[in-house]
Scaffold this motif. Structure first.
Motif, PDB file in Angstrom:
ATOM      1  N   GLN A 120     -11.356  20.649   0.549  1.00  0.00           N
ATOM      2  CA  GLN A 120     -11.200  19.222   0.455  1.00  0.00           C
ATOM      3  C   GLN A 120     -12.739  18.577  -0.309  1.00  0.00           C
ATOM      4  O   GLN A 120     -12.239  17.868  -1.269  1.00  0.00           O
ATOM      5  CB  GLN A 120     -12.570  19.354   2.030  1.00  0.00           C
ATOM      6  N   ARG A 150     -11.386  19.345  -4.261  1.00  0.00           N
ATOM      7  CA  ARG A 150     -10.299  17.546  -3.960  1.00  0.00           C
ATOM      8  C   ARG A 150     -11.074  16.240  -4.538  1.00  0.00           C
ATOM      9  O   ARG A 150     -10.862  15.413  -4.747  1.00  0.00           O
ATOM     10  CB  ARG A 150      -9.614  17.351  -3.054  1.00  0.00           C
ATOM     11  N   PHE A 163       1.586   5.091  -3.365  1.00  0.00           N
ATOM     12  CA  PHE A 163       2.342   5.603  -1.616  1.00  0.00           C
ATOM     13  C   PHE A 163       2.852   3.935  -0.877  1.00  0.00           C
ATOM     14  O   PHE A 163       3.073   4.304   0.667  1.00  0.00           O
ATOM     15  CB  PHE A 163       2.379   7.107  -1.639  1.00  0.00           C
ATOM     16  N   MET A 164       1.040   3.320  -1.033  1.00  0.00           N
ATOM     17  CA  MET A 164       0.484   2.251   0.266  1.00  0.00           C
ATOM     18  C   MET A 164       1.666   1.480  -0.022  1.00  0.00           C
ATOM     19  O   MET A 164       2.203   0.814  -1.417  1.00  0.00           O
ATOM     20  CB  MET A 164      -0.428   2.481   0.286  1.00  0.00           C
ATOM     21  N   THR A 171       0.546  -1.968  -0.659  1.00  0.00           N
ATOM     22  CA  THR A 171      -0.219  -2.859  -1.490  1.00  0.00           C
ATOM     23  C   THR A 171      -1.251  -2.077  -2.310  1.00  0.00           C
ATOM     24  O   THR A 171      -1.548  -1.166  -2.360  1.00  0.00           O
ATOM     25  CB  THR A 171      -1.106  -3.623  -1.047  1.00  0.00           C
ATOM     26  N   ASP A 205      -4.379  -1.249  -1.190  1.00  0.00           N
ATOM     27  CA  ASP A 205      -4.492  -0.160   0.137  1.00  0.00           C
ATOM     28  C   ASP A 205      -4.204   0.926  -0.833  1.00  0.00           C
ATOM     29  O   ASP A 205      -4.928   1.764  -0.535  1.00  0.00           O
ATOM     30  CB  ASP A 205      -2.861  -0.158   0.915  1.00  0.00           C
ATOM     31  N   ASP A 206      -3.319   1.039  -1.853  1.00  0.00           N
ATOM     32  CA  ASP A 206      -3.089   2.345  -2.448  1.00  0.00           C
ATOM     33  C   ASP A 206      -4.492   3.247  -3.048  1.00  0.00           C
ATOM     34  O   ASP A 206      -5.084   3.690  -3.126  1.00  0.00           O
ATOM     35  CB  ASP A 206      -1.938   2.390  -3.668  1.00  0.00           C
ATOM     36  N   PHE A 235      -7.228   4.040  -0.734  1.00  0.00           N
ATOM     37  CA  PHE A 235      -7.150   5.261  -0.058  1.00  0.00           C
ATOM     38  C   PHE A 235      -7.937   6.399   0.228  1.00  0.00           C
ATOM     39  O   PHE A 235      -7.925   7.228   0.962  1.00  0.00           O
ATOM     40  CB  PHE A 235      -5.221   5.593  -0.412  1.00  0.00           C
ATOM     41  N   GLY A 236      -8.039   6.476  -1.661  1.00  0.00           N
ATOM     42  CA  GLY A 236      -8.980   7.590  -1.678  1.00  0.00           C
ATOM     43  C   GLY A 236     -10.528   7.714  -0.975  1.00  0.00           C
ATOM     44  O   GLY A 236     -11.116   8.826  -0.229  1.00  0.00           O
ATOM     45  N   LEU A 240     -11.107   5.450   1.075  1.00  0.00           N
ATOM     46  CA  LEU A 240     -11.246   5.152   2.994  1.00  0.00           C
ATOM     47  C   LEU A 240     -11.378   6.850   3.036  1.00  0.00           C
ATOM     48  O   LEU A 240     -11.899   7.257   4.291  1.00  0.00           O
ATOM     49  CB  LEU A 240     -10.102   4.561   3.024  1.00  0.00           C
ATOM     50  N   ASN A 241     -10.962   7.807   2.534  1.00  0.00           N
ATOM     51  CA  ASN A 241     -10.558   9.462   3.120  1.00  0.00           C
ATOM     52  C   ASN A 241     -11.581   9.788   3.337  1.00  0.00           C
ATOM     53  O   ASN A 241     -11.895  10.625   3.965  1.00  0.00           O
ATOM     54  CB  ASN A 241      -9.292  10.149   2.300  1.00  0.00           C
ATOM     55  N   GLU A 269     -17.229   0.278   4.468  1.00  0.00           N
ATOM     56  CA  GLU A 269     -16.009  -0.873   4.276  1.00  0.00           C
ATOM     57  C   GLU A 269     -16.371  -1.590   3.135  1.00  0.00           C
ATOM     58  O   GLU A 269     -15.563  -2.031   1.849  1.00  0.00           O
ATOM     59  CB  GLU A 269     -15.798  -1.539   4.946  1.00  0.00           C
ATOM     60  N   ARG A 290     -14.595  -2.180  -0.827  1.00  0.00           N
ATOM     61  CA  ARG A 290     -13.934  -3.372  -1.203  1.00  0.00           C
ATOM     62  C   ARG A 290     -14.524  -3.558  -2.939  1.00  0.00           C
ATOM     63  O   ARG A 290     -13.672  -3.655  -3.989  1.00  0.00           O
ATOM     64  CB  ARG A 290     -14.737  -4.572  -0.629  1.00  0.00           C
ATOM     65  N   THR A 348      -6.071   4.386  -9.275  1.00  0.00           N
ATOM     66  CA  THR A 348      -6.141   4.603  -7.774  1.00  0.00           C
ATOM     67  C   THR A 348      -7.176   6.065  -7.775  1.00  0.00           C
ATOM     68  O   THR A 348      -7.935   6.831  -6.386  1.00  0.00           O
ATOM     69  CB  THR A 348      -5.729   5.092  -6.940  1.00  0.00           C
ATOM     70  N   MET A 389     -11.948   6.743  -7.657  1.00  0.00           N
ATOM     71  CA  MET A 389     -13.385   7.730  -6.629  1.00  0.00           C
ATOM     72  C   MET A 389     -14.655   7.989  -6.469  1.00  0.00           C
ATOM     73  O   MET A 389     -15.348   9.272  -6.581  1.00  0.00           O
ATOM     74  CB  MET A 389     -12.399   9.076  -5.540  1.00  0.00           C
TER      75      MET A 389
END
Ligand SMILES: Nc1ncnc2c1ncn2[C@@H]1O[C@H](COP(=O)(O)OP(=O)(O)OP(=O)(O)O)[C@@H](O)[C@H]1O
Ligand SMILES: [Mg+2]
Lengths: 237, 254
Positions: A72, A75, A90-91, A93, A96-97, A100-101, A103-104, A109, A113, A148, A152
């Motif tokens: 973890q 990554r 893979f999401m 929109t 969202d894609d 994704f990272g 949010l994980n 929030e 954004r 994407t 991060m």
């Protein structure tokens, strides 16, 4: 300190294909490393080891820590942009894609954004957040894939053929974007001009081996080496 | 190929969009359940169901063409039942004459046919309304909020994305086949399609593996997180629930 250390790495795919046959490699922190080699050389296979997605024989260390000790954590440090956007996106929109990272990672929030907006802006996709990945052109999908991972803030960013499918302007924008990116960078590509523009060091791979390594200017000037590994058209005569 | 191409912009301004998507999903599921549980012999009820649904369709401003495309989904099932109605030889006591012809068909099968056709039509129209009204992530979020099992929500979310990817892949394979064998014999073409289905399956499987890799590479731990704000319950929501629940109860009791 070395951002990445790979020692004598071997990997065989389940069907028996040899992906890597003993690769050793060091990437100092802050470097930008180009990785070139013909199709099937093992570039993608090597990159998939850098954040522990594949697990071959040998050692892979990220900032001194073996990758498989704490996947973890590894990554979070190593961001990987896959070769094919259909795998990366893979999401439902684009927004969202890209989110994704983060949010994980458990970001709040507001921060997510902001980061998503900034990442989309940096790849020139402002306003495309609501679109579905399958409605984007290939070049736009490539940019979204890059976003994407940029979002991060990874200390090491790994790109697998980032510019295939980009138009010339998109390619130059990518080059400018990467040049300013404050991270250790590894770029696997067939685009030697891109390597010349961006990378300080280059490794050449062929048939699962690392066959040459050196300063970009030297390696790219070695016509014989490039010809031998299918990276340049043999000169006439 | 576009199994779920988005409906026109008109639905963006529809009255029905004032309702919270979660409420809409619940209403639609209630509607589908109630009508499916109604025996077709009580056919006046189905007229009432259709009337209620028509109101919802108008409030959603979806176009007839778009709805008809969704309805095509039900066609294979209806045709299957229709075939068996025509092919099965009726027993003496259950045979009825097909109006306007000399054909004798089985009464129970005819009723089954009517039942399947009516219920499939109502269900599909009802279920497609939320899809027409809201963007996909909003609906996924609504399903999550309704505590629909995570696996199911993920399944729907990924189906949505990869139905396109695999569809494109299938189209490319067909194009490649046609480019190399423009007018082969039918048998050959069928055989080729068979082997294509096989390789599509393998490709789909390998893709799933790589997508899985891409997901863990970005810290996926089995929980799907989406950033879609959930609204507060509002008057429009209460109205929708009351109208649908009231209408359904009245229809059941009447
Ligand atoms: N999933 C897999 N299963 C079996 N063999 C594989 C798989 N992926 C790659 N290989 C094989 O491993 C070898 C190295 O492949 P890899 O994808 O790493 O090459 P590459 O240098 O990235 O090539 P390219 O420039 O075409 O992207 C190739 O011989 C390839 O056929
Ligand atoms: Mg590759």
């Amino acid at each position: 300190m070395n951002a990445i250390e790979v020692t004598n790495l071997h990997y065989t795919y389940p069907d028996g294909t040899h992906g890597l046959r003993g690769v050793s490699l060091c990437v100092p922190e802050g470097a930008c490393l180009g990785m070139v080699g013909p199709n099937g050389a093992g570039k993608s296979t090597l990159l998939l080891h850098l954040n522990g997605i594949l697990n071959g024989h040998g050692g892979v260390r990220v900032f001194g820590k073996p990758v498989h000790e704490d996947l973890q954590a590894a990554r979070q440090i190593v961001g990987l942009v896959f070769q094919n956007p259909d795998d990366q996106l893979f999401m439902p929109t684009v927004f969202d894609d890209v989110a994704f990272g983060p949010l994980n990672l458990g970001w709040p929030e507001e921060r997510v954004r902001e980061a998503v907006t900034r990442a989309l802006e940096s790849v020139g996709l402002t306003g495309h957040g609501d679109r579905s990945p399958h409605h984007l052109s290939l070049g736009e999908q490539k940019r979204a894939s890059i976003a994407t991972v940029l979002v991060m803030d990874c200390r090491i960013v790994v790109f697998d053929e980032p510019t295939t499918g980009l138009d010339p302007r998109g390619r130059w924008e990518f080059i400018d974007l990467i040049r300013d990116l404050p991270a250790t960078k590894i770029i696997a590509t067939h685009d030697l001009d891109l390597v010349r523009e961006l990378c300080d060091r280059v490794v050449v791979m062929d048939d699962g081996h690392l066959v040459a390594e050196g300063p970009a200017a030297d390696v790219l000037a070695d016509q014989e080496l490039l010809e031998e590994h299918g990276l340049a058209k043999p000169l006439d005569g | 190929m576009s199994p779920c191409d988005h409906p026109e912009q008109a639905t963006r301004r529809a009255l029905a969009r004032r309702v919270d998507p979660r409420v809409a999903v619940v209403c639609v599921l209630a509607f589908v359940t109630v009508q499916a549980a109604t025996p077709i012999e009580e056919w006046p009820r189905f007229v009432a169901y259709a009337g209620l649904l028509l109101i919802a369709v108008i409030a959603s401003r979806v176009s007839l063409v778009w709805l008809l495309k969704r309805l095509a989904l039900a066609l294979p099932f209806v045709i299957a039942v229709a075939m068996s109605t025509l092919l099965v030889r009726p027993s003496a006591d259950s045979a009825v004459r097909l109006p306007g012809t000399d054909l004798m068909v089985s009464g129970p099968l005819l009723i089954l046919l009517a039942s399947v056709a009516a219920k499939a039509t109502l269900s599909i129209v009802a279920l497609s309304l939320p899809v027409a009204l809201w963007d996909f992530p909003v609906l996924v979020r609504a399903l999550q909020a309704l505590r629909i099992p995570r696996l199911f929500v993920m399944l729907i979310a990924f189906m949505w994305r990869y139905v396109y990817v695999l569809g494109d892949e299938a189209r490319r394979m067909v194009q490649a086949r046609d480019a190399r064998s423009p007018r082969g014999r039918l048998v050959r073409r069928v055989l080729v399609v068979g082997s294509m289905a096989g390789s599509l399956f393998v490709r789909g499987y390998e893709r799933a593996e790589r997508v899985g890799q891409a997901m863990v590479a970005r810290g996926y731990d089995g929980r799907l997180r989406l950033l879609v704000p959930l609204r507060r319950f509002r008057a429009a929501d209460a109205a929708a629930v009351l109208v649908v629940a009231g209408a359904l109860c009245a229809m059941r009791l009447a």
